[in-house]
Design an enzyme around this catalytic site. Structure first.
Site, PDB file in Angstrom:
ATOM      1  N   LYS A 186       0.845  -1.205   0.000  1.00 55.81           N
ATOM      2  CA  LYS A 186       0.000   0.000   0.000  1.00 55.81           C
ATOM      3  C   LYS A 186       0.876   1.249   0.000  1.00 55.81           C
ATOM      4  O   LYS A 186       0.587   2.214  -0.711  1.00 55.81           O
ATOM      5  CB  LYS A 186      -0.959  -0.025   1.198  1.00 55.81           C
ATOM      6  CG  LYS A 186      -2.089  -1.029   0.980  1.00 55.81           C
ATOM      7  CD  LYS A 186      -2.922  -1.354   2.198  1.00 55.81           C
ATOM      8  CE  LYS A 186      -3.881  -2.494   1.848  1.00 55.81           C
ATOM      9  NZ  LYS A 186      -4.656  -3.033   2.951  1.00 55.81           N
ATOM     10  N   GLN A 229      -5.153  -1.887   8.940  1.00 65.35           N
ATOM     11  CA  GLN A 229      -5.000  -3.217   8.340  1.00 65.35           C
ATOM     12  C   GLN A 229      -5.636  -4.278   9.237  1.00 65.35           C
ATOM     13  O   GLN A 229      -5.355  -4.345  10.421  1.00 65.35           O
ATOM     14  CB  GLN A 229      -3.493  -3.508   8.150  1.00 65.35           C
ATOM     15  CG  GLN A 229      -3.209  -4.792   7.424  1.00 65.35           C
ATOM     16  CD  GLN A 229      -3.707  -4.764   5.982  1.00 65.35           C
ATOM     17  OE1 GLN A 229      -3.493  -3.816   5.244  1.00 65.35           O
ATOM     18  NE2 GLN A 229      -4.388  -5.819   5.579  1.00 65.35           N
ATOM     19  N   ASP A 273     -11.658   2.302   2.872  1.00 65.19           N
ATOM     20  CA  ASP A 273     -11.978   0.879   2.672  1.00 65.19           C
ATOM     21  C   ASP A 273     -13.483   0.691   2.435  1.00 65.19           C
ATOM     22  O   ASP A 273     -13.917  -0.381   2.017  1.00 65.19           O
ATOM     23  CB  ASP A 273     -11.607   0.075   3.941  1.00 65.19           C
ATOM     24  CG  ASP A 273     -10.272  -0.640   3.806  1.00 65.19           C
ATOM     25  OD1 ASP A 273      -9.853  -0.901   2.663  1.00 65.19           O
ATOM     26  OD2 ASP A 273      -9.655  -0.937   4.852  1.00 65.19           O
TER      27      ASP A 273
END
Ligand code: NAP
Length: 286
Positions: A53, A97, A120
């Site tokens: 990322k 995460q 997200d």
């Protein structure tokens, strides 16, 4: 005849190129998109995802900050960091995460992120917005699949679409995105009766099961577009999808490989959402 291989790497590179262009234009106007990535603990797979990322941010010209917190971090401490980032003007998007260590509630983490920075698209507000079809952020994996379908000229409108899997991160939002594009959508799961027959109706079949070799040729309609979301390890430890590639390749019209299909798109869509967050936060509408 073999299926057309839908190349997620190629589509991903193309999308990243256009993100970089847009990010550079924003920077000329004094706007710098920024992503904060939080990781708690030492899970090796998560470490790789976070590194990828960060690299993607570099490639797309997006500013990034990484917060690597120790395993023993309390939920309170993590939520305090998220609260701080929610108010940080340098940060357009926040990602924690998953999975987080067991003593921390995943839902509490998701709920703590400001929905306008929830790149997200896991926050209940964003989940609801996806349901009603009025959303800024699309969940990354389903969004990547829609980009692949578009790139290869596969329009879900009026088509039979079957999604195997009903997770909150893939199956359910995938079904909603296909529905918004006027597909006739069926969601299958572990209790679905006549799974083979249902799948064999599909013009677009999305497999998000998490089981190697799950989708066999007899489950696939001749000429269908088959999207393999699975990321599994075979008996030799090699990365493989949910689809029996060789046999389905002979029957499908289009097929995504693993690796090189859906995988590369997911992080690219995270970049796209971060760019979108920066634009929305600065009152720039598409
Ligand atoms: P998940 O939460 O484990 O969900 C799996 C789904 O498959 C569940 O809905 C389950 O049904 C269904 N299922 C399991 N066995 C089945 C069976 N025998 N028949 C029909 N349905 C069955 O998994 P996920 O998070 O959605 O991920 C799915 C796969 O995609 C995994 O391999 C994951 O690693 C991969 N993935 C890849 C990416 C990417 O970027 N490429 C991103 C996310 C996930 P029930 O609900 O009834 O249990």
């Amino acid at each position: 005849m073999s299926a057309i291989r839908m190349d997620g790497k190629m589509v991903s590179a193309k999308v990243r190129g256009s993100i970089l262009e847009e990010v550079n234009k924003l920077k000329e106007n004094g706007i710098r998109p920024g992503l904060a990535v939080i990781i708690v603990g030492e899970d090796p797979a998560s470490q790789i995802y976070v590194r990828n990322k960060e690299r993607a941010c570099e490639e797309c010209g997006i500013y990034s900050e990484k917060y690597a917190l120790p395993e023993e971090t309390t939920q309170e401490e993590l939520l305090a960091l998220i609260g701080k980032l929610n108010h940080d003007k340098n940060i357009s998007g926040i990602l924690c995460q998953m999975p987080v260590p067991k003593h921390i509630s995943e839902q509490a983490v998701i709920d703590a992120i400001d929905p306008s920075k929830d790149v997200d698209a896991f926050h209940p507000v964003n989940v609801g917005k996806i349901m009603v079809g009025n959303f800024d952020f699309k969940p990354c994996t389903p969004a990547g699949i829609m980009e692949i379908l578009d790139e290869y000229g596969i329009d879900p409108k009026g088509k039979e679409c079957v999604v195997i899997g009903r997770s909150n991160i893939v199956g359910k939002p995938m079904a909603m995105l296909l529905l918004h594009r006027h597909g006739t959508v069926t969601i299958c799961h572990s209790r679905t009766a006549n799974l083979k027959e249902v799948c064999a109706r599909a013009d677009i079949l999305v497999a998000a099961v998490g089981k190697a070799n799950f989708v066999t040729a007899d489950m696939v309609k001749e000429g269908a577009a088959v999207i393999d979301v699975g990321m599994n390890r075979d008996e030799n430890g090699k990365l493989c999808g949910d689809v029996c590639f060789d046999e389905v390749n002979e029957k499908a019209g289009w097929l995504t490989p693993v690796p090189g299909g859906v995988g590369p798109m997911t992080i690219t869509m995270l970049m796209k959402n971060t760019l979108k967050a920066a634009k929305v936060q600065n009152g720039i509408l598409d």
